[in-house]
Scaffold this motif. Structure first.
Motif, mmCIF file in Angstrom:
data_model
loop_
_atom_site.group_PDB
_atom_site.id
_atom_site.type_symbol
_atom_site.label_atom_id
_atom_site.label_comp_id
_atom_site.label_asym_id
_atom_site.label_seq_id
_atom_site.Cartn_x
_atom_site.Cartn_y
_atom_site.Cartn_z
ATOM 1 N N VAL A 8 0.827 -1.200 0.000
ATOM 2 C CA VAL A 8 0.000 0.000 0.000
ATOM 3 C C VAL A 8 0.863 1.252 0.000
ATOM 4 N N GLU A 9 2.075 1.171 0.607
ATOM 5 C CA GLU A 9 2.960 2.331 0.602
ATOM 6 C C GLU A 9 3.501 2.598 -0.800
ATOM 7 N N TYR A 10 3.802 1.518 -1.586
ATOM 8 C CA TYR A 10 4.250 1.731 -2.950
ATOM 9 C C TYR A 10 3.165 2.462 -3.746
ATOM 10 N N ARG A 202 4.152 -5.716 12.014
ATOM 11 C CA ARG A 202 4.461 -4.840 10.885
ATOM 12 C C ARG A 202 5.584 -3.918 11.318
ATOM 13 N N ALA A 203 6.709 -3.991 10.628
ATOM 14 C CA ALA A 203 7.914 -3.285 11.056
ATOM 15 C C ALA A 203 8.351 -2.268 10.019
ATOM 16 N N VAL A 204 9.035 -1.236 10.492
ATOM 17 C CA VAL A 204 9.735 -0.311 9.607
ATOM 18 C C VAL A 204 11.180 -0.223 10.089
ATOM 19 N N ILE A 229 8.061 -6.184 6.723
ATOM 20 C CA ILE A 229 8.639 -4.846 6.644
ATOM 21 C C ILE A 229 7.800 -3.985 5.721
ATOM 22 N N ALA A 230 7.419 -2.799 6.206
ATOM 23 C CA ALA A 230 6.623 -1.867 5.404
ATOM 24 C C ALA A 230 7.509 -0.961 4.559
ATOM 25 N N GLY A 231 8.704 -0.623 5.048
ATOM 26 C CA GLY A 231 9.576 0.252 4.289
ATOM 27 C C GLY A 231 10.679 0.832 5.157
ATOM 28 N N ILE A 232 11.377 1.809 4.589
ATOM 29 C CA ILE A 232 12.546 2.416 5.219
ATOM 30 C C ILE A 232 12.284 3.896 5.458
ATOM 31 N N PHE A 233 12.770 4.405 6.586
ATOM 32 C CA PHE A 233 12.742 5.842 6.865
ATOM 33 C C PHE A 233 14.176 6.295 7.123
ATOM 34 N N ASP A 234 14.579 7.337 6.419
ATOM 35 C CA ASP A 234 15.957 7.832 6.536
ATOM 36 C C ASP A 234 15.973 9.310 6.186
ATOM 37 N N LYS A 250 12.051 3.692 0.354
ATOM 38 C CA LYS A 250 12.196 4.733 1.367
ATOM 39 C C LYS A 250 10.888 5.512 1.400
ATOM 40 N N LEU A 251 10.225 5.531 2.553
ATOM 41 C CA LEU A 251 8.891 6.124 2.676
ATOM 42 C C LEU A 251 8.923 7.556 3.191
#
Length: 529
Positions: A8-10, A202-204, A229-234, A250-251
């Protein structure tokens, strides 16, 4: 099973979901990162990813903690074994003279031994629940061994002839039959919950680059992981790190994660930064500690090694526990049962009082009996809280942009009494049964509530950390006198301090103590208007 992505994030980013193993969409990396699982780790079998609609539902569905599922199954099977033995005893044996106490003791002992044996066989695990054939064959063996041991003890104790053969045979067959139905039903439920994503955390991941990529590959290679894993934050831009890390997008930046976690279910935050980056880790924690999630620091690439029991593990990957979600797993179950029982009992006992108050409100001023106000609840979710109306209808302030003060002309005569005694809060017992509130917890505040002329969140740094648990009808702050008007900034600071103390020290005993002390605290009405 591969770790699934948050498709869903994509979709929200406007890009197609990448193929995890597509070399065309990965940055070139050292061979050590491409070699697959570390030596000695089993290769994990690929399985089809769930469709987009199911992943979208998983983002909003409630997580079913593995510890609760396993514990509930153990309780159910204990009740099956003991309940059937006791039921057949009542129907067939209880009227006959004999060893009645010994029968009951044998039933209880057999149930306990059965559960212990099944535990030793490794059948109280999520994996065993999904493997019906092998699990049930060992369950049959466990129950057969229990009955065989029971018969051997009865024989050597020279009381075997005193036990009913019909009772023993009926107990054996009935338990096997009901356990068959129970395990089949559990298998069906497990498959459904797995499809919905209810059994996976559900992890990030916070922090991208090669370190995050290596961490993801180690998690994928580890058996029996329970995360998706839902995605990456950086905070780094795309010129410094790839927008895709091991196939995950990367979200956003770290500051975006707080809002993301409030709109989409997140159970676990994994910080993929070296321990040497102490200052950066502390900055991240200061931002994220307000969220009701588990926070773990990856220890995979840490050069400083501690004893094994220092770490927690997801699969074979070591982590250092930074923060745990408050009131989770069985604690949550205990608190919910406590709330439902006490709130239901309270509504029955207080029904005459509530009817009398409703009549007085209706007869003394025009307008509805109840007043509905939107407040912030668990994880900043908006909830509707009910109270008896205490203000004139045309002067009510649903957002509490101006707090009630002493001799406030907006408050009705009966409303003044209700507010001083907090009897206007009694309808919130319905909120407790509904699940929006708990009996005990930080009091939910109105959206525009202020201390002096500043919003509460602007006065107290980390104010929203009090929303890591459900708000309550009463709380630790209230029984210590921190209720009513917040005409100074210090009052809201002290209230939040007490709320955070309650969250960190919660127990059922503490809840019970707060409930018992609440009537005493209500006698002090100097700050309630």
């Amino acid at each position: 099973m591969p770790i699934g992505t948050g498709s869903v994030e994509y979709e929200r980013m406007g890009v197609m979901e990448p193929e995890r193993r597509s070399s065309e969409k990965r940055r070139r990396r050292p061979k050590s990162f491409q070699a697959g699982p570390p030596k000695g780790m089993p290769e994990r079998r690929k399985q089809p990813r769930p469709p987009l609609a199911e992943i979208r539902r998983a983002a909003s569905l409630t997580l079913l903690p593995n510890a609760v599922l396993v514990g509930a199954t153990r309780i159910v099977e204990f009740l099956i074994v003991a309940g059937i033995g006791f039921a057949i005893y009542l129907v067939h044996v209880s009227r006959e003279p004999g060893l009645h106490i010994v029968y009951l003791a044998a039933v209880a002992a057999a149930a306990l031994v059965y559960c212990g044996l099944v535990q030793s066989f490794g059948l109280y695990t999520i994996r065993a629940f999904r493997e019906f054939t092998s699990s049930y064959s060992r369950i049959m063996l466990a129950w057969t061994l229990v009955l065989a041991a029971f018969m051997a003890v009865a024989f050597f104790a020279k009381v075997g002839a005193d036990f009913s053969r019909v009772w023993l045979g009926g107990w054996y067959v009935s338990v096997l039959s009901l356990l068959l139905v129970e395990r089949l039903s559990l298998l069906i439920l497990m498959r459904r919950w797995l499809r919905e994503g209810r059994l996976y955390r559900r992890a990030v991941i916070i922090g991208g680059g090669e370190q995050a990529e290596e961490l993801i590959r180690s998690l994928e290679a580890s058996p029996n992981t329970d995360i998706r894993i839902a995605g990456i934050f950086d905070d780094r831009g795309n010129d410094r790190i790839s927008p895709l890390v091991a196939g995950y997008p990367k979200l956003g930046k770290v500051k975006d994660l707080v809002e993301f976690a409030r709109k989409s279910r997140v159970d676990l935050l994994i910080i993929s930064l070296p321990m040497a980056a102490e200052k950066r880790v502390l900055e991240i924690l200061k931002t994220l500690w307000v969220l009701p999630v588990d926070i773990r620091l990856s220890a995979q690439n840490n050069a400083l090694r501690f004893r094994p029991h220092t770490y927690s593990y997801i699969g074979n990957v070591p982590f250092i526990d930074i923060a745990d979600k408050p009131i989770a797993d069985w604690d949550f179950v205990q608190k919910r049962i406590f709330d439902a029982l006490i709130a239901g009992f309270g509504l029955v006992v207080l029904a005459p009082v509530m009817l009398a108050i409703a009549a007085l409100v209706k007869l003394t001023s025009r307008g509805p009996v109840f007043f509905k106000q939107t407040r912030q609840g668990f994880n900043n979710e908006l909830i509707d809280v009910y109270k008896f109306r205490s203000m004139y209808t045309d002067m009510s302030d649903a957002e509490a942009s101006k707090l009630v003060t002493k001799d406030d002309p907006r408050v009705t005569p009966i409303g003044r009494f209700l507010r001083k005694t907090s009897l206007d809060e009694l309808p919130q017992l319905f909120n407790v049964l509904k699940g929006d509130l708990s009996l005990v917890g930080p009091r939910p505040h109105a959206l525009k509530a202020k201390a002096k002329d500043r919003l509460y969140a602007d006065v107290v740094d980390g104010y929203f950390a009090r929303h890591r648990v459900k708000p309550g009808v009463t709380g630790w702050a209230q029984i210590h006198g921190w209720r009513g008007e917040t005409d100074t900034e210090d009052k809201i600071r002290r209230r939040v301090e007490h709320d955070l103390y309650y969250i960190e020290n919660w127990s059922v005993v503490l809840d019970l103590y707060i409930l018992l002390m609440t009537p005493v605290a209500l006698l002090k009405t100097e700050n309630a208007y």
